[in-house]
Design an enzyme around this catalytic site. Structure first.
Site, PDB file in Angstrom:
ATOM      1  N   LEU A 225     -14.408  83.074  -4.114  1.00 40.48           N
ATOM      2  CA  LEU A 225     -15.368  83.786  -3.267  1.00 40.48           C
ATOM      3  C   LEU A 225     -16.366  84.533  -4.159  1.00 40.48           C
ATOM      4  O   LEU A 225     -15.978  85.447  -4.894  1.00 40.48           O
ATOM      5  CB  LEU A 225     -14.640  84.781  -2.355  1.00 40.48           C
ATOM      6  CG  LEU A 225     -13.615  84.161  -1.395  1.00 40.48           C
ATOM      7  CD1 LEU A 225     -12.651  85.223  -0.891  1.00 40.48           C
ATOM      8  CD2 LEU A 225     -14.324  83.483  -0.242  1.00 40.48           C
ATOM      9  N   GLN A 278     -13.532  78.196 -11.150  1.00 40.74           N
ATOM     10  CA  GLN A 278     -14.486  77.279 -10.523  1.00 40.74           C
ATOM     11  C   GLN A 278     -15.794  77.283 -11.299  1.00 40.74           C
ATOM     12  O   GLN A 278     -16.311  78.351 -11.643  1.00 40.74           O
ATOM     13  CB  GLN A 278     -14.756  77.676  -9.070  1.00 40.74           C
ATOM     14  CG  GLN A 278     -15.628  76.659  -8.334  1.00 40.74           C
ATOM     15  CD  GLN A 278     -15.990  77.093  -6.926  1.00 40.74           C
ATOM     16  OE1 GLN A 278     -16.757  78.039  -6.745  1.00 40.74           O
ATOM     17  NE2 GLN A 278     -15.440  76.410  -5.924  1.00 40.74           N
ATOM     18  N   CYS A 309     -21.704  74.976  -3.043  1.00 41.67           N
ATOM     19  CA  CYS A 309     -22.572  76.156  -3.032  1.00 41.67           C
ATOM     20  C   CYS A 309     -23.924  75.809  -2.411  1.00 41.67           C
ATOM     21  O   CYS A 309     -24.599  74.873  -2.861  1.00 41.67           O
ATOM     22  CB  CYS A 309     -22.778  76.690  -4.449  1.00 41.67           C
ATOM     23  SG  CYS A 309     -23.834  78.159  -4.505  1.00 41.67           S
ATOM     24  N   LYS A 348     -14.424  70.865  -4.779  1.00 39.58           N
ATOM     25  CA  LYS A 348     -14.652  71.553  -3.501  1.00 39.58           C
ATOM     26  C   LYS A 348     -16.038  71.163  -2.998  1.00 39.58           C
ATOM     27  O   LYS A 348     -17.036  71.379  -3.687  1.00 39.58           O
ATOM     28  CB  LYS A 348     -14.550  73.063  -3.646  1.00 39.58           C
ATOM     29  CG  LYS A 348     -14.626  73.808  -2.311  1.00 39.58           C
ATOM     30  CD  LYS A 348     -14.310  75.289  -2.485  1.00 39.58           C
ATOM     31  CE  LYS A 348     -14.200  75.973  -1.125  1.00 39.58           C
ATOM     32  NZ  LYS A 348     -15.497  76.134  -0.462  1.00 39.58           N
ATOM     33  N   HIS A 381     -14.980  72.138   2.809  1.00 40.85           N
ATOM     34  CA  HIS A 381     -15.416  73.194   3.717  1.00 40.85           C
ATOM     35  C   HIS A 381     -16.097  72.502   4.896  1.00 40.85           C
ATOM     36  O   HIS A 381     -17.065  71.759   4.699  1.00 40.85           O
ATOM     37  CB  HIS A 381     -16.385  74.136   2.998  1.00 40.85           C
ATOM     38  CG  HIS A 381     -16.864  75.269   3.843  1.00 40.85           C
ATOM     39  ND1 HIS A 381     -17.764  76.202   3.386  1.00 40.85           N
ATOM     40  CD2 HIS A 381     -16.575  75.632   5.114  1.00 40.85           C
ATOM     41  CE1 HIS A 381     -18.008  77.091   4.321  1.00 40.85           C
ATOM     42  NE2 HIS A 381     -17.295  76.760   5.390  1.00 40.85           N
ATOM     43  N   ASN A 417     -10.849  73.820   4.699  1.00 48.21           N
ATOM     44  CA  ASN A 417     -11.275  75.207   4.532  1.00 48.21           C
ATOM     45  C   ASN A 417     -12.251  75.561   5.650  1.00 48.21           C
ATOM     46  O   ASN A 417     -13.140  74.790   5.963  1.00 48.21           O
ATOM     47  CB  ASN A 417     -11.933  75.375   3.160  1.00 48.21           C
ATOM     48  CG  ASN A 417     -12.651  76.696   2.993  1.00 48.21           C
ATOM     49  OD1 ASN A 417     -13.754  76.750   2.482  1.00 48.21           O
ATOM     50  ND2 ASN A 417     -12.051  77.785   3.430  1.00 48.21           N
ATOM     51  N   GLY A 418     -12.034  76.749   6.266  1.00 48.29           N
ATOM     52  CA  GLY A 418     -12.996  77.226   7.245  1.00 48.29           C
ATOM     53  C   GLY A 418     -12.388  77.856   8.474  1.00 48.29           C
ATOM     54  O   GLY A 418     -11.563  77.247   9.154  1.00 48.29           O
ATOM     55  N   ASP A 419     -12.756  79.118   8.734  1.00 45.95           N
ATOM     56  CA  ASP A 419     -12.476  79.811  10.000  1.00 45.95           C
ATOM     57  C   ASP A 419     -10.994  80.095  10.263  1.00 45.95           C
ATOM     58  O   ASP A 419     -10.573  80.118  11.420  1.00 45.95           O
ATOM     59  CB  ASP A 419     -13.039  79.021  11.185  1.00 45.95           C
ATOM     60  CG  ASP A 419     -14.539  78.822  11.098  1.00 45.95           C
ATOM     61  OD1 ASP A 419     -15.189  79.617  10.393  1.00 45.95           O
ATOM     62  OD2 ASP A 419     -15.056  77.880  11.706  1.00 45.95           O
TER      63      ASP A 419
END
Length: 583
Positions: A225, A278, A309, A348, A381, A417-419
């Site tokens: 993050l 990362q 990104c 990712k 993601h 990945n997500g939510d």
């Protein structure tokens, strides 16, 4: 009719709060500040220009401290200063004593030792000496001498520090890289040898290295993050049961230039037993050279390649989400990384560039066919690059990507990945066919740092405001240990705390929600503006006003400087944009 439809539509995006925690008048109970000026500022042309150009330009910064007024760290440690009279820092104890600021009595003390200075507690000496803002514990009031204390067992040090000689080699472009830059290759090698190497690469498999692959199954993995996923935050996550942590995204070009601020993102705390870093790279030679640095200078369990990104600054250099669209460069980069690293690596990515035209389901089978040795997993993601963090993550598409791989070749594990904001979200999402029995938690961990505990214990935790304040106290202690306990370190700790608070305020305590079983808090649901908490601290913690975040920081770090200003870095960290707030 239109009003009813609008009301119904709003209810879908608003958390249902018990009536006893709602004010009768539709007003913002969380902040008494006038929001009119913020609304006007948000609509100005200047604000629109900033939105187009990026949020990080001309953000409030702390005033630089005159080096001549800062204490020489070597001198404070009682060592001989290697620069002697040429040292830019102060060696004058009397001058430093006279200019010393009073201790920050608000800084929480360690529960075991009662000491507030983390360096003095852990290592028996504080390198900041007279400039330490909690230095009364280790400063002689009569002479200003920096005192020492006996420590029974020294804490293991933080690793992956940038060595001075390595930094000088990188800055002078003298580091002994094996991989040459693309423009360093002679013309004859480009036309003859390089084409031969490409043919051999396509015909013969690469020799496989003995690598210890990471078993992600059943583990709680905290995603990398940017800004808020710093080392003190990751320590908080480890305390709440996170199994796997990863450092913030580090830009490859900055690592190759020896920038200390970028290398700081690679630091690893001893509590991070399974840790990765990362990197954002856009070219094969860049990826390979960064891998050489990580292999030689760092201790990591794996390396993650950022292909998600969405920032223009990153994508314009061919890295981040842009790398998904450059298959040839991606393949060459993965090959170079595979040849260089002795640890595994992961990728990712996002669903694609545009939500209307996702292509990750086409790219993943190609990556599978490449059969690159050492590729441990692919993280997806569930949003496109242009979506950034808007709308919900598409987990059905993530499962489609996982199942798009060929049955005739070894499959690359796919992790979504997500939510994810609670344990039921986690279990429902990882249960999809084709996905690994784990998922990355990101913003959910920022909003609820105790989320790993909820996932492992399969429960919803109605955590009190005092417990949440204790979490922030730990963060402050970890921050002063990481960024330093002098004024500059205190400023850094405050700013990173405020960045985190810009996510934390979005948590709605379970005791306030009408029916947690049928109406749980979800990532895209907003709390109503007229709610309040069960106590004053809980109400303050739910405030969306940056001035209230500063008040919370003052509870832990003392009064902010008079000229202190703060604006959140991330656009996606709050429901509404915060104003540039000055104290």
């Amino acid at each position: 009719m239109a009003a009813e439809e609008q009301s119904c539509d709003l209810s879908k995006h608003t958390i249902q709060i018990k009536s006893e925690f709602l004010l009768d008048v539709e007003e913002n109970s969380l902040s008494q500040e006038d929001t009119k000026k913020k609304t006007e500022d948000r609509d100005t042309k200047r604000d629109q220009r900033k939105k187009r150009r990026g949020r990080n330009k001309k953000r409030p910064r702390d005033a630089k401290i005159d080096l001549s007024k800062k204490a020489c760290l070597s001198f404070m440690r009682g060592e001989l200063c290697p620069f002697g009279e040429k040292c830019r820092y102060s060696h004058d104890l009397k001058e430093l004593m006279a200019a010393r600021l009073p201790d920050l009595i608000e800084v929480p003390a360690n529960k075991e030792t009662g000491l507030r200075c983390p360096k003095f507690r852990l290592y028996g000496i504080c390198e900041f000496g007279l400039t330490c803002r909690v230095g009364s514990e280790h400063i002689s009031p009569s002479t200003g001498e920096n005192l020492r204390r006996e420590v029974d067992c020294l804490s293991p040090p933080v690793t992956n520090l940038l060595k001075k000689d390595v930094q000088l080699q990188l800055r002078r472009k003298k580091y002994p890289f094996v991989c040459k830059r693309h423009f360093e290759v002679e013309e004859q090698e480009k036309t003859d040898k390089l084409s031969l190497q490409v043919k051999e690469t396509n015909l013969e498999p690469f020799p496989r290295k003995e690598r210890k692959l990471i078993d992600f199954r059943g583990k709680v993995y905290v995603a990398p993050l940017t800004t808020v996923g710093n080392l003190p935050f990751r320590r908080i996550m480890k305390k709440f049961g996170a199994d796997i942590t990863c450092g913030e995204m580090a830009v490859g070009t900055c690592l190759l230039e020896g920038k200390g601020s970028e290398w700081a993102l690679l630091k690893r705390h001893p509590c991070e037993d399974v840790f990765g870093v990362q990197i954002a790279v856009g070219f094969p030679d860049q990826a390979t050279r960064v891998s050489e640095l990580l292999e030689a200078e760092c201790n990591v369990n794996w390396v993650d390649i950022n292909m998600g990104c969405p920032l223009d600054l990153v994508c314009e250099k061919g890295a981040g989400a842009k790398l998904m669209m450059r298959e040839a460069k991606l393949r060459e980069s993965l090959v170079g990384i595979s040849k260089t690293l002795s640890c595994p690596f992961t990728i990712k990515m996002r669903t694609g560039w545009d939500e209307a035209k996702p292509f990750a389901h086409k790219l993943i089978p190609k990556i599978q066919r490449w059969q690159v040795d050492g590729l441990n997993a692919i993280m997806i993601h569930g949003r496109s690059r242009l979506q950034r963090y808007t709308k919900l993550a598409d987990w059905n598409y993530i499962a489609l990507c996982a199942n798009s791989q060929s049955q005739d070749l070894p499959k690359v594990p796919v992790i979504g990945n997500g939510d994810i904001l609670n344990y039921s979200d986690y279990e429902a999402k990882v249960a999809r066919e084709g996905l690994e029995s784990t998922a990355m938690i990101a913003r959910g961990a920022l909003i609820k740092p105790w989320l790993p505990t909820e996932i492992k214990e399969r429960r919803n935790w109605d955590i009190s405001s005092t417990c949440r304040l204790d979490i922030l106290k730990d963060f402050v202690q970890f921050g002063l240990e990481h960024w330093g306990s002098d004024q500059q370190g205190v400023n850094s700790t405050r700013r990173f705390l405020l960045e985190w608070l810009s996510f934390l305020y979005r948590y709605v305590p379970l005791g306030l929600i009408e029916n947690i079983a049928t109406h749980p808090q979800e990532m895209n649901k907003r709390p109503p503006p007229n709610m309040f908490g069960r106590d004053d601290l809980e109400t303050l913690m739910m405030s969306s006003n940056a001035k209230d975040w500063i008040k919370i920081s003052e509870i832990l770090l003392g009064k902010a400087p008079d000229d202190f200003a703060f604006e959140p870095k991330h656009k996606a960290n709050s429901f509404a944009k915060q104003a540039n707030v000055k104290v």
